[in-house]
Design a protein around this motif. Structure first.
Motif, PDB file in Angstrom:
ATOM      1  N   ALA A  70     -12.589  -6.295   1.613  1.00  0.00           N
ATOM      2  CA  ALA A  70     -13.916  -6.928   1.582  1.00  0.00           C
ATOM      3  C   ALA A  70     -13.899  -8.172   0.694  1.00  0.00           C
ATOM      4  O   ALA A  70     -14.539  -9.187   1.012  1.00  0.00           O
ATOM      5  CB  ALA A  70     -14.960  -5.929   1.084  1.00  0.00           C
ATOM      6  N   LEU A  71     -13.151  -8.127  -0.396  1.00  0.00           N
ATOM      7  CA  LEU A  71     -13.030  -9.303  -1.265  1.00  0.00           C
ATOM      8  C   LEU A  71     -12.311 -10.445  -0.544  1.00  0.00           C
ATOM      9  O   LEU A  71     -12.713 -11.604  -0.645  1.00  0.00           O
ATOM     10  CB  LEU A  71     -12.276  -8.933  -2.547  1.00  0.00           C
ATOM     11  CG  LEU A  71     -13.078  -8.172  -3.611  1.00  0.00           C
ATOM     12  CD1 LEU A  71     -12.148  -7.648  -4.708  1.00  0.00           C
ATOM     13  CD2 LEU A  71     -14.162  -9.056  -4.223  1.00  0.00           C
ATOM     14  N   GLN A 129     -10.266   2.004  -2.149  1.00  0.00           N
ATOM     15  CA  GLN A 129      -9.668   0.866  -2.856  1.00  0.00           C
ATOM     16  C   GLN A 129      -9.292  -0.237  -1.865  1.00  0.00           C
ATOM     17  O   GLN A 129      -9.548  -1.419  -2.101  1.00  0.00           O
ATOM     18  CB  GLN A 129      -8.409   1.305  -3.610  1.00  0.00           C
ATOM     19  CG  GLN A 129      -8.653   2.048  -4.907  1.00  0.00           C
ATOM     20  CD  GLN A 129      -7.333   2.440  -5.549  1.00  0.00           C
ATOM     21  OE1 GLN A 129      -6.674   3.380  -5.131  1.00  0.00           O
ATOM     22  NE2 GLN A 129      -6.947   1.706  -6.575  1.00  0.00           N
ATOM     23  N   ASN A 130      -8.663   0.170  -0.761  1.00  0.00           N
ATOM     24  CA  ASN A 130      -8.281  -0.816   0.256  1.00  0.00           C
ATOM     25  C   ASN A 130      -9.515  -1.476   0.871  1.00  0.00           C
ATOM     26  O   ASN A 130      -9.519  -2.682   1.127  1.00  0.00           O
ATOM     27  CB  ASN A 130      -7.426  -0.150   1.344  1.00  0.00           C
ATOM     28  CG  ASN A 130      -6.016   0.149   0.863  1.00  0.00           C
ATOM     29  OD1 ASN A 130      -5.439  -0.612   0.087  1.00  0.00           O
ATOM     30  ND2 ASN A 130      -5.451   1.247   1.316  1.00  0.00           N
ATOM     31  N   GLU A 182      -7.406  -1.187  11.207  1.00  0.00           N
ATOM     32  CA  GLU A 182      -8.844  -1.099  11.503  1.00  0.00           C
ATOM     33  C   GLU A 182      -9.657  -1.875  10.461  1.00  0.00           C
ATOM     34  O   GLU A 182     -10.578  -2.629  10.806  1.00  0.00           O
ATOM     35  CB  GLU A 182      -9.289   0.374  11.505  1.00  0.00           C
ATOM     36  CG  GLU A 182      -8.756   1.189  12.677  1.00  0.00           C
ATOM     37  CD  GLU A 182      -8.990   2.682  12.487  1.00  0.00           C
ATOM     38  OE1 GLU A 182      -9.660   3.074  11.497  1.00  0.00           O
ATOM     39  OE2 GLU A 182      -8.481   3.468  13.311  1.00  0.00           O
ATOM     40  N   LEU A 183      -9.305  -1.711   9.188  1.00  0.00           N
ATOM     41  CA  LEU A 183     -10.059  -2.372   8.118  1.00  0.00           C
ATOM     42  C   LEU A 183      -9.920  -3.897   8.180  1.00  0.00           C
ATOM     43  O   LEU A 183     -10.828  -4.624   7.788  1.00  0.00           O
ATOM     44  CB  LEU A 183      -9.576  -1.877   6.744  1.00  0.00           C
ATOM     45  CG  LEU A 183      -9.866  -0.414   6.390  1.00  0.00           C
ATOM     46  CD1 LEU A 183      -9.183  -0.037   5.086  1.00  0.00           C
ATOM     47  CD2 LEU A 183     -11.372  -0.170   6.278  1.00  0.00           C
ATOM     48  N   ASP A 224       0.854  -1.191   0.000  1.00  0.00           N
ATOM     49  CA  ASP A 224       0.000   0.000   0.000  1.00  0.00           C
ATOM     50  C   ASP A 224       0.893   1.246   0.000  1.00  0.00           C
ATOM     51  O   ASP A 224       1.569   1.529   0.989  1.00  0.00           O
ATOM     52  CB  ASP A 224      -0.889  -0.014   1.253  1.00  0.00           C
ATOM     53  CG  ASP A 224      -1.618   1.305   1.449  1.00  0.00           C
ATOM     54  OD1 ASP A 224      -2.470   1.640   0.618  1.00  0.00           O
ATOM     55  OD2 ASP A 224      -1.320   2.004   2.446  1.00  0.00           O
ATOM     56  N   VAL A 225       0.910   1.950  -1.134  1.00  0.00           N
ATOM     57  CA  VAL A 225       1.728   3.162  -1.233  1.00  0.00           C
ATOM     58  C   VAL A 225       0.838   4.396  -1.308  1.00  0.00           C
ATOM     59  O   VAL A 225       0.884   5.266  -0.451  1.00  0.00           O
ATOM     60  CB  VAL A 225       2.671   3.101  -2.457  1.00  0.00           C
ATOM     61  CG1 VAL A 225       3.507   4.380  -2.548  1.00  0.00           C
ATOM     62  CG2 VAL A 225       3.579   1.883  -2.366  1.00  0.00           C
ATOM     63  N   THR A 226      -0.006   4.453  -2.330  1.00  0.00           N
ATOM     64  CA  THR A 226      -0.850   5.647  -2.520  1.00  0.00           C
ATOM     65  C   THR A 226      -2.316   5.293  -2.728  1.00  0.00           C
ATOM     66  O   THR A 226      -3.109   6.143  -3.127  1.00  0.00           O
ATOM     67  CB  THR A 226      -0.364   6.451  -3.755  1.00  0.00           C
ATOM     68  OG1 THR A 226      -0.385   5.590  -4.904  1.00  0.00           O
ATOM     69  CG2 THR A 226       1.043   6.987  -3.549  1.00  0.00           C
ATOM     70  N   GLN A 227      -2.700   4.035  -2.464  1.00  0.00           N
ATOM     71  CA  GLN A 227      -4.083   3.635  -2.718  1.00  0.00           C
ATOM     72  C   GLN A 227      -5.060   4.450  -1.870  1.00  0.00           C
ATOM     73  O   GLN A 227      -4.789   4.730  -0.699  1.00  0.00           O
ATOM     74  CB  GLN A 227      -4.289   2.140  -2.394  1.00  0.00           C
ATOM     75  CG  GLN A 227      -3.735   1.216  -3.452  1.00  0.00           C
ATOM     76  CD  GLN A 227      -2.299   0.826  -3.166  1.00  0.00           C
ATOM     77  OE1 GLN A 227      -1.493   1.660  -2.785  1.00  0.00           O
ATOM     78  NE2 GLN A 227      -1.984  -0.430  -3.349  1.00  0.00           N
ATOM     79  N   ALA A 228      -6.183   4.778  -2.468  1.00  0.00           N
ATOM     80  CA  ALA A 228      -7.240   5.451  -1.718  1.00  0.00           C
ATOM     81  C   ALA A 228      -7.837   4.457  -0.724  1.00  0.00           C
ATOM     82  O   ALA A 228      -7.836   3.247  -0.947  1.00  0.00           O
ATOM     83  CB  ALA A 228      -8.326   5.937  -2.677  1.00  0.00           C
TER      84      ALA A 228
END
Length: 203
Positions: free
Chosen positions: A151-152, A145-146, A187-188, A138-142
């Motif tokens: 969720a997938l 997107q994460n 958290e996610l 994870d570098v610049t993902q919104a």
């Protein structure tokens, strides 16, 4: 004879370094140093400077190396690379490989089920027969997107299909670039078999 042996050893090392650059795409000076046990930083820099006719480089925090046209020709590589926005992502993924030295390592690993698809940055396991790990860089993902990707992963785990074919569901390892992003990802991923590390913790 000694000179010939030295020359052969040097050529062997050069070929190994060129092959690593081909395999991993982009490698920093320190990554090449660790991958090939080149000793100190000074020695590594000297070797890479000597190989300059086969390599291109640029600065991205530290020097990043990749094969130029002559380097590709030298080892028979067809893969052409240029400096892109994706370089940092690739360098971080390579850092994970160097940290774990997995026996199985598959980049851009795709899992499909029903009408859904996940492409993990890598799927690896340190030892054959050991547990798998899904890697996400994870570098610049919104955040959205994460959220979608996690969720997938939850959905795939809940189906039980992976487990039926491959054994326990893999740990999900996220490697990110800041403490703020690490907290959000943690958290996610709550409730899942997952870890979140910053790049600094990988070094």
């Amino acid at each position: 004879m000694l000179t010939q042996t030295r020359t052969q050893a040097k050529l062997t090392r050069w070929t190994e370094i060129l092959s690593s650059c081909d395999r991993f795409g982009y490698l920093t000076t320190s990554q090449i140093q660790r991958l090939h046990n080149l000793g100190g930083r000074r020695n590594t820099t000297r070797i890479l400077s000597d190989m300059g006719e086969f390599l291109s480089s640029f600065r991205e925090g530290e020097t990043v190396w990749y094969l130029n046209a002559r380097g590709r020709k030298e080892i028979g590589s067809q893969t052409q690379r240029r400096r892109t926005l994706h370089v940092q992502h690739t360098v971080i993924r390579n850092e994970v490989y160097i940290a774990y030295r997995p026996e199985q390592w598959r980049v851009e690993y795709t899992v499909k089920w029903d009408d859904k698809t996940i492409i993990a940055d890598a799927l690896f396991r340190v030892k054959v027969g050991g547990p798998y790990t899904f890697l996400e860089v994870d570098v610049t993902q919104a955040t959205t997107q994460n959220e979608r990707k996690i969720a997938l992963y939850r959905g795939l785990c809940d189906t039980g299909r992976w487990q039926a074919r491959n054994g326990p569901f893999p740990e999900i390892l996220y490697v990110t670039v800041s403490e703020h992003r690490r907290k959000r990802l943690t958290e996610l991923l709550a409730g899942m078999n997952a870890r979140v590390l910053t790049v600094n913790e990988m070094a």
